[in-house]
Write a protein that holds these residues in place. Structure first.
Motif, mmCIF file in Angstrom:
data_model
loop_
_atom_site.group_PDB
_atom_site.id
_atom_site.type_symbol
_atom_site.label_atom_id
_atom_site.label_comp_id
_atom_site.label_asym_id
_atom_site.label_seq_id
_atom_site.Cartn_x
_atom_site.Cartn_y
_atom_site.Cartn_z
ATOM 1 N N VAL A 83 -18.805 19.425 -26.238
ATOM 2 C CA VAL A 83 -18.714 19.060 -27.646
ATOM 3 C C VAL A 83 -18.607 17.543 -27.738
ATOM 4 O O VAL A 83 -17.766 16.940 -27.090
ATOM 5 C CB VAL A 83 -17.486 19.732 -28.287
ATOM 6 C CG1 VAL A 83 -17.349 19.323 -29.735
ATOM 7 C CG2 VAL A 83 -17.588 21.238 -28.152
ATOM 8 N N PHE A 101 -19.010 35.692 -26.864
ATOM 9 C CA PHE A 101 -18.921 34.397 -26.195
ATOM 10 C C PHE A 101 -19.493 34.471 -24.787
ATOM 11 O O PHE A 101 -20.340 33.660 -24.395
ATOM 12 C CB PHE A 101 -17.447 33.968 -26.181
ATOM 13 C CG PHE A 101 -17.062 33.066 -25.044
ATOM 14 C CD1 PHE A 101 -17.459 31.742 -25.040
ATOM 15 C CD2 PHE A 101 -16.304 33.557 -23.993
ATOM 16 C CE1 PHE A 101 -17.086 30.920 -23.997
ATOM 17 C CE2 PHE A 101 -15.941 32.727 -22.954
ATOM 18 C CZ PHE A 101 -16.341 31.411 -22.950
ATOM 19 N N LEU A 139 -15.862 25.478 -38.798
ATOM 20 C CA LEU A 139 -16.287 26.878 -38.911
ATOM 21 C C LEU A 139 -15.810 27.449 -40.244
ATOM 22 O O LEU A 139 -16.560 28.133 -40.941
ATOM 23 C CB LEU A 139 -15.733 27.708 -37.751
ATOM 24 C CG LEU A 139 -16.120 29.190 -37.799
ATOM 25 C CD1 LEU A 139 -17.613 29.362 -37.546
ATOM 26 C CD2 LEU A 139 -15.335 30.003 -36.794
ATOM 27 N N SER A 198 -21.316 30.131 -28.189
ATOM 28 C CA SER A 198 -20.873 30.057 -26.793
ATOM 29 C C SER A 198 -19.539 29.325 -26.705
ATOM 30 O O SER A 198 -19.097 28.968 -25.616
ATOM 31 C CB SER A 198 -21.923 29.352 -25.942
ATOM 32 O OG SER A 198 -22.007 28.002 -26.327
ATOM 33 N N GLN A 199 -18.906 29.078 -27.841
ATOM 34 C CA GLN A 199 -17.573 28.466 -27.874
ATOM 35 C C GLN A 199 -16.560 29.565 -28.169
ATOM 36 O O GLN A 199 -16.622 30.205 -29.218
ATOM 37 C CB GLN A 199 -17.517 27.398 -28.977
ATOM 38 C CG GLN A 199 -18.512 26.278 -28.785
ATOM 39 C CD GLN A 199 -18.166 25.399 -27.587
ATOM 40 O OE1 GLN A 199 -17.037 24.992 -27.420
ATOM 41 N NE2 GLN A 199 -19.158 25.137 -26.750
ATOM 42 N N ILE A 200 -15.639 29.776 -27.224
ATOM 43 C CA ILE A 200 -14.688 30.885 -27.362
ATOM 44 C C ILE A 200 -13.884 30.777 -28.660
ATOM 45 O O ILE A 200 -13.603 31.778 -29.314
ATOM 46 C CB ILE A 200 -13.762 30.968 -26.121
ATOM 47 C CG1 ILE A 200 -12.796 32.158 -26.210
ATOM 48 C CG2 ILE A 200 -12.959 29.701 -25.963
ATOM 49 C CD1 ILE A 200 -13.427 33.482 -25.961
ATOM 50 N N ILE A 201 -13.595 29.538 -29.082
ATOM 51 C CA ILE A 201 -12.769 29.390 -30.273
ATOM 52 C C ILE A 201 -13.504 29.878 -31.526
ATOM 53 O O ILE A 201 -12.911 30.457 -32.442
ATOM 54 C CB ILE A 201 -12.300 27.907 -30.422
ATOM 55 C CG1 ILE A 201 -11.285 27.763 -31.551
ATOM 56 C CG2 ILE A 201 -13.475 26.974 -30.643
ATOM 57 C CD1 ILE A 201 -9.957 28.411 -31.271
ATOM 58 N N VAL A 202 -14.839 29.674 -31.521
ATOM 59 C CA VAL A 202 -15.634 30.100 -32.680
ATOM 60 C C VAL A 202 -15.680 31.625 -32.759
ATOM 61 O O VAL A 202 -15.398 32.226 -33.806
ATOM 62 C CB VAL A 202 -17.056 29.510 -32.593
ATOM 63 C CG1 VAL A 202 -17.948 30.077 -33.671
ATOM 64 C CG2 VAL A 202 -17.010 28.002 -32.687
ATOM 65 N N HIS A 216 -11.142 20.078 -28.915
ATOM 66 C CA HIS A 216 -11.980 20.152 -30.114
ATOM 67 C C HIS A 216 -11.719 21.420 -30.930
ATOM 68 O O HIS A 216 -12.430 21.686 -31.892
ATOM 69 C CB HIS A 216 -13.460 20.087 -29.726
ATOM 70 C CG HIS A 216 -13.828 18.829 -29.022
ATOM 71 N ND1 HIS A 216 -13.832 17.612 -29.659
ATOM 72 C CD2 HIS A 216 -14.169 18.583 -27.739
ATOM 73 C CE1 HIS A 216 -14.167 16.670 -28.799
ATOM 74 N NE2 HIS A 216 -14.371 17.233 -27.611
ATOM 75 N N ALA A 276 -12.301 32.996 -33.616
ATOM 76 C CA ALA A 276 -11.967 32.835 -35.034
ATOM 77 C C ALA A 276 -12.677 33.897 -35.865
ATOM 78 O O ALA A 276 -12.076 34.494 -36.776
ATOM 79 C CB ALA A 276 -12.376 31.434 -35.501
ATOM 80 N N LEU A 277 -13.931 34.162 -35.544
ATOM 81 C CA LEU A 277 -14.671 35.195 -36.284
ATOM 82 C C LEU A 277 -14.035 36.566 -36.059
ATOM 83 O O LEU A 277 -13.886 37.360 -36.992
ATOM 84 C CB LEU A 277 -16.139 35.204 -35.849
ATOM 85 C CG LEU A 277 -16.954 33.968 -36.238
ATOM 86 C CD1 LEU A 277 -18.351 34.043 -35.621
ATOM 87 C CD2 LEU A 277 -17.060 33.843 -37.736
ATOM 88 N N ALA A 293 -21.101 20.609 -32.508
ATOM 89 C CA ALA A 293 -20.852 22.006 -32.876
ATOM 90 C C ALA A 293 -20.836 22.142 -34.394
ATOM 91 O O ALA A 293 -21.454 23.061 -34.951
ATOM 92 C CB ALA A 293 -19.527 22.467 -32.290
ATOM 93 N N PHE A 305 -10.884 36.813 -37.976
ATOM 94 C CA PHE A 305 -11.219 37.002 -39.384
ATOM 95 C C PHE A 305 -11.442 38.491 -39.670
ATOM 96 O O PHE A 305 -10.926 39.050 -40.649
ATOM 97 C CB PHE A 305 -12.483 36.188 -39.703
ATOM 98 C CG PHE A 305 -13.067 36.431 -41.062
ATOM 99 C CD1 PHE A 305 -12.301 36.292 -42.215
ATOM 100 C CD2 PHE A 305 -14.404 36.794 -41.192
ATOM 101 C CE1 PHE A 305 -12.847 36.507 -43.467
ATOM 102 C CE2 PHE A 305 -14.959 37.016 -42.444
ATOM 103 C CZ PHE A 305 -14.176 36.875 -43.580
#
Lengths: 250, 205
Positions: A11, A177, B60, A112-116, B52, A119-120, A29, A123
């Motif tokens: 990133v 991911f 997001l 491919s970002q674990i945080i994304v 990050h 988060a989904l 990102a 949610f």
């Protein structure tokens, strides 16, 4: 370009923003999140702008996505789950578009970002929990008590149910991911074989044919994975939402 | 490096070549430097780099929130509307088609009925005509037959009459013929009584 297969997941800050000591920079990102939203919303908006009674090819693509998700949700969560249609549709289109955008060379893959993905997934699970307790109160906890289990086994079964519920956001996010990450690394490694082998001269160029074929084949496979992972995410979302709508039914 | 150096030597000025070389070296240096910094700075696999996470979550939330709003307020009502309009239109067309089909069926039924009536009527007329013609033919034949038999009877009567008359004359003719024959043959006369006797005798044979 670096030959490091994980370089593509780095990133980088584009517009540094810092609020209250926390880094909220606009990164590559973020850029591709914006691109994903722009591409998906733009496609759906432009293809349906004619509102044709007889759809054009692209309009029927949009309609097919709509009907695909609608039937998936209706089968998964019943007609009571249809109030979550915008959510499932947005998730599916967002993930699918993000995955497909990631297939372009030099593009960043936000899934491919674990945080994304986490988060989904949170949610989704958050919506399930919130709606479940809002609609059924403590009746929602019946979700963890299956019917027809003998009293002796009940503590064991309930603890298993709770663990499986808690592992859902992890499995949901890690599945997406890991698939995207592994696919892109594999592609990068095989494509790297082609360049490094062909640098070895005539024999190397001959030997590079095999990884080249593999790269082409894996690219095709990756497109399938892009769709499949978005589909799996949406299907599982429908199943989890079904628990929120009908907690005692399983 | 080699390629860059070779390319640089083809360059016209040595100064430019030096600059190129320096730039290439610098580039390599910075690149490795970045890679080193990336690994040294966070020391983790890039997707797990938590520096990050806050920015990713924020962006997001912004982008997905915007996307969700766009979907739920614009796109989904629009596509839903398109599909509903089409569904209604199809249902309407189907209704219209079934109504038209009903009308066509009714028309066919009435046509069939009229056809059947007309056929029955035609049969009736034909039967009547045939019966009339048949009876007339029979009557005509009977009349003709009666007429013919009457005529046949009259003719038979006449024939019988003529026959008796002719038979009555036969004796007289024979007598005259015999007298003439005898006169011619022997030149003498034969009495009438003898000739009559002779004729009778030959007639008796």
């Amino acid at each position: 370009m670096s030959n490091d297969p994980t370089h593509q997941f780095l990133v980088n800050k584009i517009v540094p923003i810092e609020i209250g000591g926390i880094d909220f920079s606009f990164t590559n990102a973020s850029l591709f999140m914006v691109a994903t939203v722009g591409a998906a919303a733009g496609f759906l908006y432009l293809t349906t702008s004619q509102r044709g009674l007889i759809p054009t090819r692209l309009q029927s693509v949009s309609e097919m996505s709509y009907e695909f998700i609608a039937s998936m949700l209706r089968e998964g969560a019943g007609s009571g789950g249809m109030k979550f249609f915008p959510m499932v549709f947005s998730l599916f289109m967002f993930i699918l578009t993000a995955n497909l955008l990631g297939m372009f060379p030099y593009f960043f893959t936000i899934t491919s970002q674990i945080i994304v993905t986490f988060a989904l997934a949170l949610f989704v699970i958050g919506t399930v929990l919130f709606y479940g307790f809002y609609k059924h109160g403590f009746g929602f906890l019946k979700l963890f008590v299956p019917h027809g289990v003998p009293g002796v086994l009940l503590p064991l079964v309930v603890s298993i149910e709770i663990i499986s519920f808690l592992s859902r956001p992890i499995s949901l996010s890690v599945r997406l991911f890991a698939n995207m990450l592994a696919g892109h690394i594999t592609l990068k490694v095989f494509a790297g074989f082609v360049t490094s082998l062909s640098a070895l001269g005539a024999l190397g160029i001959g030997g590079a044919i095999l990884p080249l074929i593999m790269t082409v084949a894996i690219t095709g496979l990756e497109f399938l994975v892009c769709f499949l992972q978005a589909y799996v995410f949406a299907v599982l979302t429908c199943m989890y939402l079904n628990d929120a709508v009908h907690p005692g039914s399983h | 490096m080699f390629v860059t150096a070779a390319y640089a030597q083809q360059s016209t000025t040595t100064e430019g070549a030096e600059a190129h070389d320096a730039a290439a070296a610098g580039e390599v240096h910075t690149e490795t430097g970045v890679a080193h910094e990336g690994e040294a700075g966070s020391g983790v696999f890039p997707p797990f780099d938590s520096t990050h996470f806050a920015s990713q979550l924020l962006w997001l939330a912004i982008t997905f929130g915007l996307f969700y709003l766009l979907m739920s307020k614009v796109i989904i009502p629009r596509i839903g509307g398109i599909l509903e309009t089409r569904h209604d239109r199809i249902a309407q067309d189907l209704d219209e088609a079934s109504r038209l089909k009903g009308e066509a069926d009714a028309a066919i039924a009435s046509y069939e009925q009229e056809l059947a009536t007309a056929k029955a009527k035609g049969h009736q007329i034909a039967d009547g005509a045939r019966e009339a013609a048949k009876s007339k033919a029979v009557a005509d034949r009977n009349a003709v037959e009666a007429d013919l038999s009457k005529k046949i009877a009259a003719a038979e009567d006449r024939i019988a009459d003529i026959k008796t008359k002719a038979l009555a004359d036969v004796g007289a003719i024979a007598e005259e013929t015999a007298t003439a024959v005898v006169k011619q043959l022997i030149g003498g006369t034969v009495t009438k009584a003898e000739i009559v006797a002779a004729v009778k005798a030959s007639a008796g044979n």
